[in-house]
Design a protein around this motif. Sequence first.
Motif, PDB file in Angstrom:
ATOM      1  N   GLU A   9      15.012  11.449   4.059  1.00  0.00           N
ATOM      2  CA  GLU A   9      16.430  11.335   4.413  1.00  0.00           C
ATOM      3  C   GLU A   9      17.209  10.601   3.319  1.00  0.00           C
ATOM      4  N   MET A  10      16.625   9.533   2.789  1.00  0.00           N
ATOM      5  CA  MET A  10      17.300   8.725   1.781  1.00  0.00           C
ATOM      6  C   MET A  10      17.385   9.419   0.425  1.00  0.00           C
ATOM      7  N   PHE A  11      16.313  10.097   0.033  1.00  0.00           N
ATOM      8  CA  PHE A  11      16.232  10.617  -1.326  1.00  0.00           C
ATOM      9  C   PHE A  11      16.204  12.135  -1.414  1.00  0.00           C
ATOM     10  N   GLY A  12      16.113  12.809  -0.283  1.00  0.00           N
ATOM     11  CA  GLY A  12      16.209  14.256  -0.290  1.00  0.00           C
ATOM     12  C   GLY A  12      14.980  15.007  -0.745  1.00  0.00           C
ATOM     13  N   ARG A  13      13.857  14.332  -0.857  1.00  0.00           N
ATOM     14  CA  ARG A  13      12.620  15.026  -1.189  1.00  0.00           C
ATOM     15  C   ARG A  13      11.433  14.181  -0.742  1.00  0.00           C
ATOM     16  N   GLU A  14      10.289  14.857  -0.620  1.00  0.00           N
ATOM     17  CA  GLU A  14       9.074  14.175  -0.143  1.00  0.00           C
ATOM     18  C   GLU A  14       8.660  13.086  -1.117  1.00  0.00           C
ATOM     19  N   GLY A  15       8.218  11.959  -0.586  1.00  0.00           N
ATOM     20  CA  GLY A  15       7.714  10.874  -1.410  1.00  0.00           C
ATOM     21  C   GLY A  15       8.746   9.836  -1.765  1.00  0.00           C
ATOM     22  N   GLY A  16      10.013  10.106  -1.529  1.00  0.00           N
ATOM     23  CA  GLY A  16      11.022   9.076  -1.690  1.00  0.00           C
ATOM     24  C   GLY A  16      11.497   8.811  -3.085  1.00  0.00           C
ATOM     25  N   GLY A  17      11.152   9.634  -4.047  1.00  0.00           N
ATOM     26  CA  GLY A  17      11.837   9.447  -5.314  1.00  0.00           C
ATOM     27  C   GLY A  17      10.995   9.006  -6.457  1.00  0.00           C
ATOM     28  N   ARG A  55       0.879  -1.176   0.000  1.00  0.00           N
ATOM     29  CA  ARG A  55       0.000   0.000   0.000  1.00  0.00           C
ATOM     30  C   ARG A  55       0.917   1.226   0.000  1.00  0.00           C
ATOM     31  N   ARG A  56       1.264   1.679  -1.197  1.00  0.00           N
ATOM     32  CA  ARG A  56       2.248   2.748  -1.332  1.00  0.00           C
ATOM     33  C   ARG A  56       1.900   4.018  -0.552  1.00  0.00           C
ATOM     34  N   PRO A  57       0.656   4.505  -0.616  1.00  0.00           N
ATOM     35  CA  PRO A  57       0.348   5.711   0.160  1.00  0.00           C
ATOM     36  C   PRO A  57       0.585   5.523   1.666  1.00  0.00           C
ATOM     37  N   ALA A  58       0.226   4.359   2.185  1.00  0.00           N
ATOM     38  CA  ALA A  58       0.430   4.088   3.610  1.00  0.00           C
ATOM     39  C   ALA A  58       1.923   4.013   3.940  1.00  0.00           C
ATOM     40  N   VAL A  59       2.706   3.378   3.068  1.00  0.00           N
ATOM     41  CA  VAL A  59       4.151   3.281   3.283  1.00  0.00           C
ATOM     42  C   VAL A  59       4.782   4.664   3.216  1.00  0.00           C
ATOM     43  N   LEU A  60       4.394   5.455   2.228  1.00  0.00           N
ATOM     44  CA  LEU A  60       4.937   6.815   2.106  1.00  0.00           C
ATOM     45  C   LEU A  60       4.601   7.656   3.329  1.00  0.00           C
ATOM     46  N   GLU A  61       3.366   7.522   3.828  1.00  0.00           N
ATOM     47  CA  GLU A  61       2.973   8.277   5.010  1.00  0.00           C
ATOM     48  C   GLU A  61       3.757   7.828   6.243  1.00  0.00           C
ATOM     49  N   ARG A  62       3.832   6.517   6.449  1.00  0.00           N
ATOM     50  CA  ARG A  62       4.503   5.971   7.634  1.00  0.00           C
ATOM     51  C   ARG A  62       5.999   6.265   7.632  1.00  0.00           C
ATOM     52  N   TRP A  63       6.639   6.194   6.473  1.00  0.00           N
ATOM     53  CA  TRP A  63       8.091   6.293   6.395  1.00  0.00           C
ATOM     54  C   TRP A  63       8.572   7.533   5.655  1.00  0.00           C
ATOM     55  N   GLN A  64       7.750   8.604   5.615  1.00  0.00           N
ATOM     56  CA  GLN A  64       8.132   9.794   4.867  1.00  0.00           C
ATOM     57  C   GLN A  64       9.433  10.415   5.360  1.00  0.00           C
ATOM     58  N   GLY A  65       9.680  10.414   6.655  1.00  0.00           N
ATOM     59  CA  GLY A  65      10.929  10.973   7.177  1.00  0.00           C
ATOM     60  C   GLY A  65      12.141  10.197   6.691  1.00  0.00           C
TER      61      GLY A  65
END
Length: 89
Positions: free
Chosen positions: A76-84, A62-72
């Motif tokens: 940190e990993m990709f330097g922008r919101e949403g992870g890339g 569930r990409r939206p749930a994963v993005l919400e849960r792990w947005q920080g």
Amino acid sequence: AARRGAAPGDVGAREEILRGECARLLVEEAGFAAHERVARVRILPEPLTTENGLLTGTLKVRRPAVLERWQGLLREMFGREGGGGAGAG
């Protein structure tokens, strides 16, 4: 991970071992070019499951749930919101 020198609780060391093994498998064994390698690896503190809402009943992420849960972490990993996505890296 412990047999390669990482303590069981040392997530950073486990991530480094995982990154090295991915690079070895992709470059040495599969022949991928350097730009095709895995650059960022993180081990999450919890699994993706249907119970915590991160997987569907058919075990799709569930990409939206994963993005919400792990947005920080993704930021940190990709330097922008949403992870890339395409071009992140």
